[in-house]
Motif scaffolding. Structure first.
Motif, short mmCIF file in Angstrom:
data_model
loop_
_atom_site.label_atom_id
_atom_site.label_comp_id
_atom_site.label_asym_id
_atom_site.label_seq_id
_atom_site.Cartn_x
_atom_site.Cartn_y
_atom_site.Cartn_z
N GLY A 92 0.80 -1.22 0.00
CA GLY A 92 0.00 0.00 0.00
C GLY A 92 0.83 1.27 0.00
N PRO A 93 1.84 1.39 0.87
CA PRO A 93 2.64 2.61 0.88
C PRO A 93 3.40 2.87 -0.40
N ALA A 94 3.75 1.80 -1.13
CA ALA A 94 4.49 1.94 -2.38
C ALA A 94 3.55 1.98 -3.58
N ASN A 95 2.29 2.38 -3.33
CA ASN A 95 1.32 2.55 -4.41
C ASN A 95 1.04 1.24 -5.13
N GLY A 96 1.07 0.13 -4.40
CA GLY A 96 0.73 -1.14 -5.01
C GLY A 96 -0.70 -1.16 -5.49
N LEU A 97 -0.98 -2.05 -6.43
CA LEU A 97 -2.34 -2.18 -6.93
C LEU A 97 -3.29 -2.50 -5.79
N ARG A 98 -2.81 -3.33 -4.84
CA ARG A 98 -3.57 -3.62 -3.62
C ARG A 98 -2.64 -3.46 -2.43
N ASP A 99 -3.21 -3.34 -1.23
CA ASP A 99 -2.41 -3.03 -0.05
C ASP A 99 -1.46 -4.13 0.33
N PHE A 100 -1.87 -5.40 0.14
CA PHE A 100 -1.02 -6.54 0.44
C PHE A 100 -1.05 -7.48 -0.76
N MET A 101 0.13 -7.85 -1.26
CA MET A 101 0.21 -8.68 -2.45
C MET A 101 1.20 -9.81 -2.21
N GLY A 102 0.67 -11.04 -2.17
CA GLY A 102 1.51 -12.21 -2.02
C GLY A 102 1.74 -12.88 -3.36
N GLU A 103 2.15 -14.14 -3.31
CA GLU A 103 2.40 -14.87 -4.55
C GLU A 103 1.12 -14.99 -5.38
N MET A 104 0.03 -15.40 -4.76
CA MET A 104 -1.24 -15.58 -5.48
C MET A 104 -2.43 -15.06 -4.69
N HIS A 105 -2.18 -14.34 -3.60
CA HIS A 105 -3.26 -13.86 -2.74
C HIS A 105 -3.02 -12.39 -2.40
N ASP A 106 -4.05 -11.57 -2.58
CA ASP A 106 -3.95 -10.13 -2.33
C ASP A 106 -5.04 -9.69 -1.36
#
Length: 336
Positions: A178-192
């Protein structure tokens, strides 16, 4: 994690290309990620770039977004690779390499996940660039707005929960985008996970920033964590929560935590100004699926190039999932 690997792969590729002796002007590139992407350096300037190819009609130059610290242009002398048009997202000489690498890694991950029609993949590419354009224009030398303060408190609440459930601190900080302007706040290998927080007692307004944010394409599981807080004098302030997270993160997660706080715009120098205290009141976790009301890139008509919209999560009448499902997806332990 996937995005961290892409970050490292880009830096390694640019270092390798920069070391190569080059006596003529033009691009030197190497494949990276999926087939449509290449890491590149253009000589003689030596600026780093991410090149992405599409099989689409060439857009006008005025349709390409530009931003502080980066430029976007058509690339005429890149390898075709079966694509009709190539675009280069290049770092400007005065821009931070670290910030540009974060952006390029995010674009690489987003483009790699895009499936289906070329035009939709291209619009997703532009959507992420425009999001970074807005992100890089935000002032960094001020206290957070009340909305930003609440948003960061919500994300840190999930950070704390993940740490409490045994997810390694280094993994938590890598997933927290999230702080780095990710598409979603938490992004794992296959789960966001996308986090939305509110202090509204009636209704739960949730602003969705793009068609891609809640789109569960390419087999990814996307969760929406809705957190409701109330303001209570005896509850927890943002600086108090940060102090608690710093202790939980320990040495393994401290560097990643501080980097994310910096990217979020939080500065300890303004800690005394964050006087609001938040008491958890309600939480609901939705898993994206056919029953969830949303606009998405994969289902929107091609003529809809971009959209922002607001949901009232209090009116979403579908089954929720337990936090256990989210914790296990990110490497946590099952609750005993």
């Amino acid at each position: 994690m996937a995005l961290l690997n892409e970050h490292e792969e880009l830096l390694s590729a640019w270092r390798s290309l920069s070391r190569a002796a080059e006596t003529t002007d033009g691009w030197r590139t190497i494949p990276i990620g999926i087939g449509r992407c290449r890491a590149g350096v253009r000589f003689p300037a030596g600026d780093e770039a991410l090149l992405v190819g599409f099989s689409i009609a060439a857009p006008a130059a005025t349709d390409l977004p530009q931003g502080r610290g980066f430029s976007v242009s058509r690339v005429g002398d890149a390898p075709s690779g079966g694509f009709d048009v190539w675009f280069g997202v290049s770092r400007k000489p005065t821009a931070s390499l670290e910030m540009f690498t974060l952006m390029a890694a995010d674009l690489l991950a987003s483009v790699s996940a895009a499936k289906g029609e070329e035009q939709k993949a291209y619009y997703q590419f532009l959507s992420r660039i425009r999001s970074w354009q807005q992100f890089m224009e935000r002032p960094r030398d001020r206290r957070l707005s009340e909305e930003e303060e609440l948003g960061l408190f919500g994300e840190l609440t999930i950070v704390g929960r993940l740490l409490d459930r045994g997810v390694p601190p280094s993994v938590v900080m890598q997933c927290w985008k999230g702080p780095a302007n990710g598409l979603r706040d938490f992004m794992g290998e296959m789960h966001d996970v996308e986090v939305k927080a509110t202090i509204s007692p009636n209704g739960f307004p949730a602003r969705i920033s793009s068609l891609e944010q809640l789109d569960d394409v390419a087999g990814r599981s996307v969760f929406l964590a809705a957190l409701r807080f109330s303001l209570q004098d005896a509850a927890t302030s943002l600086p108090a929560l940060i102090a608690d997270i710093r202790e939980k993160a320990g040495g393994d997660g401290r560097i990643g935590l501080e980097r994310n706080l910096l990217l979020a715009g939080y500065d300890d120098a303004h800690a005394d100004e964050y006087v609001r205290c938040f008491e958890p009141m309600d939480e609901r976790i939705f898993r994206m699926g056919d029953g969830f009301p949303r606009l998405s890139r994969s289902s929107a008509p091609l003529a809809v190039r971009a959209a922002k919209y607001e949901l009232d999560l209090d009116l979403v009448d579908i089954a929720t999932v337990g936090l256990d499902e989210v914790f296990v997806a990110f490497g946590g332990a099952l609750k005993q």
